[in-house]
Motif scaffolding. Sequence first.
Motif, PDB file in Angstrom:
ATOM      1  N   LEU B   9       0.838  -1.205   0.000  1.00 24.95           N
ATOM      2  CA  LEU B   9       0.000   0.000   0.000  1.00 24.95           C
ATOM      3  C   LEU B   9       0.866   1.245   0.000  1.00 24.95           C
ATOM      4  CD1 LEU B   9      -2.641  -0.994   2.714  1.00 24.95           C
ATOM      5  CD2 LEU B   9      -3.025  -0.904   0.258  1.00 24.95           C
ATOM      6  N   LEU B  10       0.398   2.261  -0.715  1.00 24.57           N
ATOM      7  CA  LEU B  10       1.076   3.561  -0.667  1.00 24.57           C
ATOM      8  C   LEU B  10       0.702   4.253   0.646  1.00 24.57           C
ATOM      9  CD1 LEU B  10       0.383   4.853  -4.286  1.00 24.57           C
ATOM     10  CD2 LEU B  10       2.515   3.925  -3.395  1.00 24.57           C
ATOM     11  N   PRO B  11       1.513   5.195   1.105  1.00 25.93           N
ATOM     12  CA  PRO B  11       1.198   5.881   2.368  1.00 25.93           C
ATOM     13  C   PRO B  11      -0.205   6.476   2.393  1.00 25.93           C
ATOM     14  CG  PRO B  11       3.417   6.413   1.661  1.00 25.93           C
ATOM     15  CD  PRO B  11       2.821   5.592   0.568  1.00 25.93           C
ATOM     16  N   ILE B  12      -0.630   7.083   1.281  1.00 28.29           N
ATOM     17  CA  ILE B  12      -1.972   7.690   1.266  1.00 28.29           C
ATOM     18  C   ILE B  12      -3.050   6.613   1.387  1.00 28.29           C
ATOM     19  CG2 ILE B  12      -1.947   7.818  -1.282  1.00 28.29           C
ATOM     20  CD1 ILE B  12      -3.880  10.200   1.005  1.00 28.29           C
ATOM     21  N   GLU B  13      -2.819   5.466   0.774  1.00 31.76           N
ATOM     22  CA  GLU B  13      -3.801   4.370   0.859  1.00 31.76           C
ATOM     23  C   GLU B  13      -3.873   3.827   2.292  1.00 31.76           C
ATOM     24  OE1 GLU B  13      -3.247   2.801  -3.733  1.00 31.76           O
ATOM     25  OE2 GLU B  13      -2.102   1.863  -2.131  1.00 31.76           O
ATOM     26  N   LEU B  14      -2.705   3.726   2.885  1.00 40.45           N
ATOM     27  CA  LEU B  14      -2.640   3.269   4.279  1.00 40.45           C
ATOM     28  C   LEU B  14      -3.395   4.251   5.182  1.00 40.45           C
ATOM     29  CD1 LEU B  14      -1.256   0.864   5.615  1.00 40.45           C
ATOM     30  CD2 LEU B  14       0.727   2.304   6.039  1.00 40.45           C
ATOM     31  N   SER B  15      -3.176   5.541   4.951  1.00 42.72           N
ATOM     32  CA  SER B  15      -3.854   6.565   5.751  1.00 42.72           C
ATOM     33  C   SER B  15      -5.363   6.478   5.580  1.00 42.72           C
ATOM     34  CB  SER B  15      -3.389   7.964   5.328  1.00 42.72           C
ATOM     35  OG  SER B  15      -2.035   8.112   5.565  1.00 42.72           O
ATOM     36  N   ILE B  16      -5.799   6.281   4.339  1.00 43.93           N
ATOM     37  CA  ILE B  16      -7.242   6.213   4.079  1.00 43.93           C
ATOM     38  C   ILE B  16      -7.854   5.002   4.790  1.00 43.93           C
ATOM     39  CG2 ILE B  16      -8.967   5.767   2.274  1.00 43.93           C
ATOM     40  CD1 ILE B  16      -7.224   7.533   0.394  1.00 43.93           C
ATOM     41  N   LEU B  17      -7.217   3.842   4.628  1.00 39.21           N
ATOM     42  CA  LEU B  17      -7.763   2.627   5.249  1.00 39.21           C
ATOM     43  C   LEU B  17      -7.756   2.746   6.768  1.00 39.21           C
ATOM     44  CD1 LEU B  17      -6.197  -0.186   3.016  1.00 39.21           C
ATOM     45  CD2 LEU B  17      -8.590   0.511   3.099  1.00 39.21           C
ATOM     46  N   ASP B  18      -6.663   3.246   7.285  1.00 34.20           N
ATOM     47  CA  ASP B  18      -6.503   3.400   8.722  1.00 34.20           C
ATOM     48  C   ASP B  18      -7.599   4.314   9.285  1.00 34.20           C
ATOM     49  OD1 ASP B  18      -5.045   2.615  10.852  1.00 34.20           O
ATOM     50  OD2 ASP B  18      -3.568   4.227  10.732  1.00 34.20           O
ATOM     51  N   SER B  19      -7.764   5.453   8.664  1.00 35.44           N
ATOM     52  CA  SER B  19      -8.759   6.421   9.143  1.00 35.44           C
ATOM     53  C   SER B  19     -10.174   5.886   8.953  1.00 35.44           C
ATOM     54  CB  SER B  19      -8.606   7.749   8.392  1.00 35.44           C
ATOM     55  OG  SER B  19      -7.329   8.264   8.611  1.00 35.44           O
ATOM     56  N   ALA B  20     -10.405   5.203   7.846  1.00 35.69           N
ATOM     57  CA  ALA B  20     -11.748   4.674   7.571  1.00 35.69           C
ATOM     58  C   ALA B  20     -12.137   3.614   8.598  1.00 35.69           C
ATOM     59  CB  ALA B  20     -11.800   4.091   6.163  1.00 35.69           C
ATOM     60  N   ILE B  21     -11.194   2.748   8.933  1.00 31.29           N
ATOM     61  CA  ILE B  21     -11.473   1.705   9.931  1.00 31.29           C
ATOM     62  C   ILE B  21     -11.719   2.354  11.295  1.00 31.29           C
ATOM     63  CG2 ILE B  21     -10.505  -0.305  11.162  1.00 31.29           C
ATOM     64  CD1 ILE B  21     -11.109  -1.052   8.322  1.00 31.29           C
ATOM     65  N   TYR B  22     -10.930   3.378  11.590  1.00 32.60           N
ATOM     66  CA  TYR B  22     -11.084   4.079  12.863  1.00 32.60           C
ATOM     67  C   TYR B  22     -12.479   4.722  12.943  1.00 32.60           C
ATOM     68  CZ  TYR B  22     -10.123   7.368  16.643  1.00 32.60           C
ATOM     69  OH  TYR B  22     -10.174   8.082  17.818  1.00 32.60           O
ATOM     70  N   MET B  23     -12.905   5.319  11.842  1.00 30.81           N
ATOM     71  CA  MET B  23     -14.232   5.959  11.825  1.00 30.81           C
ATOM     72  C   MET B  23     -15.334   4.907  11.940  1.00 30.81           C
ATOM     73  SD  MET B  23     -14.147   9.205   9.244  1.00 30.81           S
ATOM     74  CE  MET B  23     -13.610   8.350   7.803  1.00 30.81           C
ATOM     75  N   ARG B  24     -15.104   3.764  11.327  1.00 28.98           N
ATOM     76  CA  ARG B  24     -16.100   2.694  11.388  1.00 28.98           C
ATOM     77  C   ARG B  24     -16.287   2.231  12.845  1.00 28.98           C
ATOM     78  NH1 ARG B  24     -15.029  -2.958   8.466  1.00 28.98           N
ATOM     79  NH2 ARG B  24     -15.372  -1.806   6.545  1.00 28.98           N
ATOM     80  N   VAL B  25     -15.166   2.090  13.533  1.00 26.19           N
ATOM     81  CA  VAL B  25     -15.225   1.677  14.948  1.00 26.19           C
ATOM     82  C   VAL B  25     -16.024   2.702  15.763  1.00 26.19           C
ATOM     83  CG1 VAL B  25     -13.795   1.319  17.014  1.00 26.19           C
ATOM     84  CG2 VAL B  25     -13.093   0.354  14.825  1.00 26.19           C
ATOM     85  N   ARG B  26     -15.906   3.953  15.352  1.00 29.52           N
ATOM     86  CA  ARG B  26     -16.628   5.011  16.084  1.00 29.52           C
ATOM     87  C   ARG B  26     -18.065   5.187  15.577  1.00 29.52           C
ATOM     88  NH1 ARG B  26     -13.423  10.391  16.159  1.00 29.52           N
ATOM     89  NH2 ARG B  26     -13.353   9.897  13.955  1.00 29.52           N
ATOM     90  N   GLY B  53      -6.278  16.280  -5.726  1.00 34.90           N
ATOM     91  CA  GLY B  53      -5.815  15.324  -6.734  1.00 34.90           C
ATOM     92  C   GLY B  53      -5.305  14.037  -6.110  1.00 34.90           C
ATOM     93  N   THR B  54      -4.505  14.177  -5.055  1.00 37.50           N
ATOM     94  CA  THR B  54      -3.930  13.009  -4.376  1.00 37.50           C
ATOM     95  C   THR B  54      -5.044  12.140  -3.784  1.00 37.50           C
ATOM     96  OG1 THR B  54      -2.153  14.491  -3.746  1.00 37.50           O
ATOM     97  CG2 THR B  54      -2.186  12.340  -2.682  1.00 37.50           C
ATOM     98  N   LEU B  55      -5.982  12.795  -3.119  1.00 36.36           N
ATOM     99  CA  LEU B  55      -7.044  12.068  -2.417  1.00 36.36           C
ATOM    100  C   LEU B  55      -7.963  11.320  -3.394  1.00 36.36           C
ATOM    101  CD1 LEU B  55      -8.622  11.510   0.231  1.00 36.36           C
ATOM    102  CD2 LEU B  55      -9.904  13.604  -0.211  1.00 36.36           C
ATOM    103  N   TYR B  56      -8.471  12.033  -4.391  1.00 37.65           N
ATOM    104  CA  TYR B  56      -9.471  11.400  -5.264  1.00 37.65           C
ATOM    105  C   TYR B  56      -8.855  10.408  -6.238  1.00 37.65           C
ATOM    106  CZ  TYR B  56     -12.711  14.363  -2.949  1.00 37.65           C
ATOM    107  OH  TYR B  56     -13.459  14.946  -1.958  1.00 37.65           O
ATOM    108  N   LYS B  57      -7.593  10.633  -6.568  1.00 41.42           N
ATOM    109  CA  LYS B  57      -6.906   9.629  -7.392  1.00 41.42           C
ATOM    110  C   LYS B  57      -6.729   8.339  -6.582  1.00 41.42           C
ATOM    111  CE  LYS B  57      -2.737   8.719  -9.970  1.00 41.42           C
ATOM    112  NZ  LYS B  57      -1.332   9.030 -10.146  1.00 41.42           N
TER     113      LYS B  57
END
Lengths: 208, 120
Positions: B9-26, B53-57
């Motif tokens: 995973l690229l750092p941005i992908e890791l950040s997205i997954l990490d944050s998304a899982i965290y939000m799901r838990v909440r 651009g970074t986020l939506y790509k």
Amino acid sequence: MRWFLDLAIGLTRSWTAVYIRGLPSETRAERREEIDCDLWHQQRLADLEREPPTGTAIEILVRWLAGVPSDITWRLETGAAQPKGITTMNDSLPMRIGLVLLSLPLLALILNGVAIAFFDAGDFNNSTEHVAWGLAFLLTPLVTLIGLWLCRAQPRLGFAMVVVGALAGALIMFWMAFITVPMALAVIVFAAFRAGFLPRSSTRQQPA
Amino acid sequence: MPRRKAGTLLPIELSILDSAIYMRVRGAPYFHGFMIAKEIKERENARLLTAHGTLYKALDRMEKSGLLTSEWEDPVAAANEGRPRRRFYSVTAAGEAALVRARAGPELAAIEPKRRLATQ
């Protein structure tokens, strides 16, 4: 400084409109809506938290500029993933260059017409002659120019405008017919290619 | 697209997954672009939100590779609230697995493809 925030949002939207050009309408609409939604939420949150518009505007500008390389690479990848269809002669690079090169002298003729009609340029007997000849010199290249640019989107209308404009322009300058008529014919042939009326000898099928 | 090993995973992908899982838990199983950008900024103490651009790509790429799935909101609901409609993303099982592998480190990430090959 609300105008600065509006400017930042406008620039981001305009850039989005630029890089999604040429993509399928669904892809274009989706990307546009996502960016609009993002901008709306950022602005809304800034309003709720009473952040100064300048700070929000700067953040939007930075987000936009920092994302430009990714936007370009995304556009290239997404564009490359679409079926290319058929590249026809009337859409080739030489035709586009030809269109621009033909437009320049036509623009010069339009300016010449404006100068005669409205600024008394040229050697005419009275103001009526100035306006009449000026409008003739203005309208014929204008009709030709619009016709040339319309040729791809509306071939029949565009081509008809080119024929009328180019021939009328050539005949108005009848004393120079040995130059103007061949030039008008060349423009008409170019328009016929651009409209797709002449055989597409360089048509090639791209693999889907 | 950056050159990288399959399954990483690229750092941005890791950040997205990490944050998304965290939000799901909440209690927020779905997220839209700005929501995840804000979450990443807060979690990583970043000064700015992730670039558009970074986020939506990244979101587009992750959806195509099956790490995320997305659904557009009902346009009527958005129009009633006077805002653009949202695209809601959620993390798939493949996305969760990719995050677990990435968190476990390169050892597990290297073993996983071999294991998958062995079971095929």
